[in-house]
Design a protein around this motif. Structure first.
Motif, mmCIF file in Angstrom:
data_model
loop_
_atom_site.group_PDB
_atom_site.id
_atom_site.type_symbol
_atom_site.label_atom_id
_atom_site.label_comp_id
_atom_site.label_asym_id
_atom_site.label_seq_id
_atom_site.Cartn_x
_atom_site.Cartn_y
_atom_site.Cartn_z
ATOM 1 N N MET A 1 43.318 51.175 51.194
ATOM 2 C CA MET A 1 43.220 52.458 50.498
ATOM 3 C C MET A 1 43.651 53.587 51.448
ATOM 4 N N SER A 2 44.608 54.389 51.001
ATOM 5 C CA SER A 2 45.086 55.499 51.815
ATOM 6 C C SER A 2 45.982 56.378 50.960
ATOM 7 N N ASP A 3 46.138 57.637 51.323
ATOM 8 C CA ASP A 3 47.038 58.504 50.555
ATOM 9 C C ASP A 3 47.976 59.322 51.440
ATOM 10 N N ALA A 4 48.011 59.023 52.738
ATOM 11 C CA ALA A 4 48.952 59.719 53.623
ATOM 12 C C ALA A 4 50.361 59.135 53.438
ATOM 13 N N PHE A 5 51.368 59.944 53.750
ATOM 14 C CA PHE A 5 52.730 59.429 53.773
ATOM 15 C C PHE A 5 53.385 59.822 55.091
ATOM 16 N N TYR A 6 54.513 59.167 55.392
ATOM 17 C CA TYR A 6 55.185 59.340 56.673
ATOM 18 C C TYR A 6 56.653 59.676 56.454
ATOM 19 N N ILE A 7 57.186 60.547 57.295
ATOM 20 C CA ILE A 7 58.621 60.773 57.410
ATOM 21 C C ILE A 7 59.055 60.136 58.727
ATOM 22 N N LEU A 8 59.981 59.215 58.653
ATOM 23 C CA LEU A 8 60.432 58.525 59.863
ATOM 24 C C LEU A 8 61.447 59.404 60.597
ATOM 25 N N ILE A 9 61.119 59.790 61.818
ATOM 26 C CA ILE A 9 61.969 60.681 62.609
ATOM 27 C C ILE A 9 62.970 59.880 63.444
ATOM 28 N N ASN B 1 65.759 56.547 60.273
ATOM 29 C CA ASN B 1 65.611 58.000 60.453
ATOM 30 C C ASN B 1 65.778 58.746 59.135
ATOM 31 N N GLY B 2 64.831 59.605 58.827
ATOM 32 C CA GLY B 2 64.927 60.445 57.631
ATOM 33 C C GLY B 2 64.337 59.834 56.392
ATOM 34 N N ASP B 3 64.005 58.531 56.425
ATOM 35 C CA ASP B 3 63.372 57.900 55.268
ATOM 36 C C ASP B 3 61.882 58.224 55.246
ATOM 37 N N CYS B 4 61.273 58.053 54.078
ATOM 38 C CA CYS B 4 59.831 58.263 53.962
ATOM 39 C C CYS B 4 59.184 56.997 53.425
ATOM 40 N N CYS B 5 57.887 56.865 53.682
ATOM 41 C CA CYS B 5 57.124 55.745 53.138
ATOM 42 C C CYS B 5 55.711 56.219 52.817
ATOM 43 N N GLY B 6 55.115 55.590 51.821
ATOM 44 C CA GLY B 6 53.761 55.958 51.413
ATOM 45 C C GLY B 6 53.703 57.089 50.420
ATOM 46 N N GLU B 7 54.857 57.518 49.897
ATOM 47 C CA GLU B 7 54.889 58.701 49.026
ATOM 48 C C GLU B 7 54.313 58.444 47.635
ATOM 49 N N MET B 8 54.183 57.163 47.224
ATOM 50 C CA MET B 8 53.707 56.880 45.863
ATOM 51 C C MET B 8 52.283 57.383 45.648
ATOM 52 N N ALA B 9 51.449 57.321 46.675
ATOM 53 C CA ALA B 9 50.078 57.819 46.529
ATOM 54 C C ALA B 9 50.082 59.309 46.233
ATOM 55 N N HIS B 10 50.979 60.033 46.887
ATOM 56 C CA HIS B 10 51.078 61.469 46.606
ATOM 57 C C HIS B 10 51.589 61.707 45.189
ATOM 58 N N ILE B 11 52.621 60.947 44.794
ATOM 59 C CA ILE B 11 53.194 61.144 43.460
ATOM 60 C C ILE B 11 52.161 60.827 42.376
ATOM 61 N N ARG B 12 51.348 59.803 42.598
ATOM 62 C CA ARG B 12 50.320 59.432 41.622
ATOM 63 C C ARG B 12 49.121 60.375 41.672
ATOM 64 N N LEU C 1 45.391 55.166 46.410
ATOM 65 C CA LEU C 1 45.687 53.899 45.752
ATOM 66 C C LEU C 1 45.764 52.801 46.801
ATOM 67 N N PRO C 2 45.480 51.553 46.402
ATOM 68 C CA PRO C 2 45.738 50.458 47.337
ATOM 69 C C PRO C 2 47.231 50.419 47.665
ATOM 70 N N ARG C 3 47.555 50.297 48.927
ATOM 71 C CA ARG C 3 48.954 50.232 49.317
ATOM 72 C C ARG C 3 49.601 48.979 48.703
ATOM 73 N N SER C 4 50.804 49.158 48.188
ATOM 74 C CA SER C 4 51.503 48.037 47.547
ATOM 75 C C SER C 4 52.310 47.220 48.534
ATOM 76 N N ALA C 5 52.420 47.694 49.794
ATOM 77 C CA ALA C 5 53.221 46.989 50.788
ATOM 78 C C ALA C 5 52.715 47.333 52.184
ATOM 79 N N THR C 6 53.177 46.576 53.150
ATOM 80 C CA THR C 6 52.856 46.815 54.558
ATOM 81 C C THR C 6 54.084 47.408 55.245
#
Length: 425
Positions: free
Chosen positions: A327-335, A353-364, A368-373
């Protein structure tokens, strides 16, 4: 105004001074065993029929900045309280007085000290700008000296957060106002550069750049008249110093120093100071964000907002940023670096570089339980942002985040379609 012996956690020891808007007391914070300056705001300042709303906004700005601007040349604000009974600001106590004592012809500082204190001001205001803050009321009374003679800039209550919509007020002290402030135009760090130029002129010559008959005449001179060259008032003044101060005082903001770094570096060259300083990292971070496609549509001001809230992290290879079903709702921008996104034992995608991950929790809009590692393939630099921090951003900045997330989702859907097409063809 008779204050109580205690105000919040602070014991009031003695009165330090009084102005039109506040009374300042020396206080003691018994929990941290340190002296503090406690500025009690006068009720008539906050309840003024004409300007009370703006004055309250200034105090709210001060509260928002508490603990955020930590710099050796900025007075630290510990706490700001806006209440019906009494409103006050608790801040770092600086014991050495202000630069007002050194703007008179019979009590000028040595030239090398003038260069030193102005360089310190440039460093502090450069740092404040990188945190999205412009001062708007630079004057000798707001430039304090500690016991060892080090400059501390105070009174950020009049400061503007660059993401706040109201930027066209002419807050400032008349003698130090820029032409654009007098005209009620938008202000920027170039306004503060002008005001520090006026301070510099007075520290060098002991005179104001203007000699008005009244306030209206002063405003006319600020907008239209060129100040006398400082060497007319002080014959031993080196020409490089005169050139620096006159450039800072240009009527047209474009003709002034474009940045605090440019202003400070010219002073550093005269004073033989080290030009590299504490603010370089913030500038580098800004430039990195500016180069990422994710932030392509963000304005410069919005990028400074992002820098203020983002937690910049360096992580070694094999670090797990987020784990499936956690369970988490933070997201990351890969620098910098690369991460793998996996579900079970299956690789879903590699991000760079420049991609993001974890944004689905913010959008929802919820945890939410993370759907991936997500695991670091290399040493990585990433910026972590939590939804509560995102909510602090201006509406325009939040809107650009939403647009960027939609672009990311659309691009990943396109890649999925391409892969599916190849599997079925």
């Amino acid at each position: 105004m008779t204050p109580p012996p205690f105000l919040g956690q602070y014991r009031l020891l003695r009165k330090l001074g009084e102005g039109a808007t506040s009374v300042v007391y020396l206080g003691l914070d018994p929990f941290k065993n340190r002296q503090v300056a406690v500025k009690i705001i006068k009720s008539e300042f906050l309840d003024d029929p004409r300007n009370g709303r703006q004055n309250r906004k200034q105090l709210q700005n001060e509260a928002a900045l508490a603990g955020k601007l930590i710099h050796p040349h900025i007075v630290e604000t510990y706490e700001a309280v806006l209440a019906d009974e009494i409103s006050y600001i608790a801040m770092e106590y600086v014991s050495g007085g202000t630069l007002e004592q050194y703007i008179h012809a019979d009590n000028l500082l040595p030239l090398d000290r003038v260069v030193e204190v102005l360089y310190q001001c440039c460093r502090a205001l450069n740092y404040a700008q990188y945190h999205g803050v412009i001062h708007r009321d630079i004057k000798p009374a707001n430039l304090l000296l500690d016991a060892s003679g080090v400059i501390k800039i105070s009174d950020l209550g009049a400061a503007t957060r660059m993401d706040i919509e109201q930027t066209q007020s002419n807050i400032g002290s008349p003698n130090y106002m820029s032409p654009e402030q007098v005209r009620g135009e938008s202000v920027s760090h170039l306004t503060d550069i002008y005001s520090l130029g006026v301070v510099m002129y007075r520290l060098l010559t002991g005179h104001s750049p203007y000699s008005p008959k009244n306030l209206a005449h002063l405003y006319q001179q600020i907008m239209q008249e060129t100040p006398p060259p400082p060497t007319l008032l002080r014959k031993d003044l080196p020409l490089p110093l005169e050139r620096i101060v006159l450039r800072a005082l240009q009527k047209d903001p474009v003709q002034r120093y474009p940045s605090w770094r440019d202003f400070g570096n010219e002073l550093a060259a005269l004073g033989h100071f080290e030009q590299g300083d504490l603010e370089v990292n913030e500038s580098e971070k800004f430039n990195i964000l500016r180069s990422l496609q994710f932030f392509e549509d963000f304005s410069d001001i919005e990028l400074w907002e992002v820098l203020r809230i983002g937690e910049w992290q360096k992580q070694p290879e094999k670090t797990v940023l987020m784990r499936e079903n956690e369970m988490s709702d933070a997201f990351y921008i890969l620098i910098e670096g690369s991460v793998s996104v996996t579900r079970g034992a299956r690789l879903l995608i590699a991000l760079r570089n420049g991609d993001c991950c974890g944004e689905m929790a913010h959008i929802r809009g919820q945890q939410l339980p993370r759907s991936a590692t997500v695991t670091a393939n290399t040493e990585i630099t990433a910026m972590k942002i939590e939804p509560r921090q995102l909510a602090q951003l201006s509406e325009a900045c939040q809107s650009h985040f939403n647009q960027a997330f939609l672009y990311v989702l659309a691009e990943r859907l396109r890649l999925s379609d391409d892969r599916f097409s190849k599997l079925t063809s």
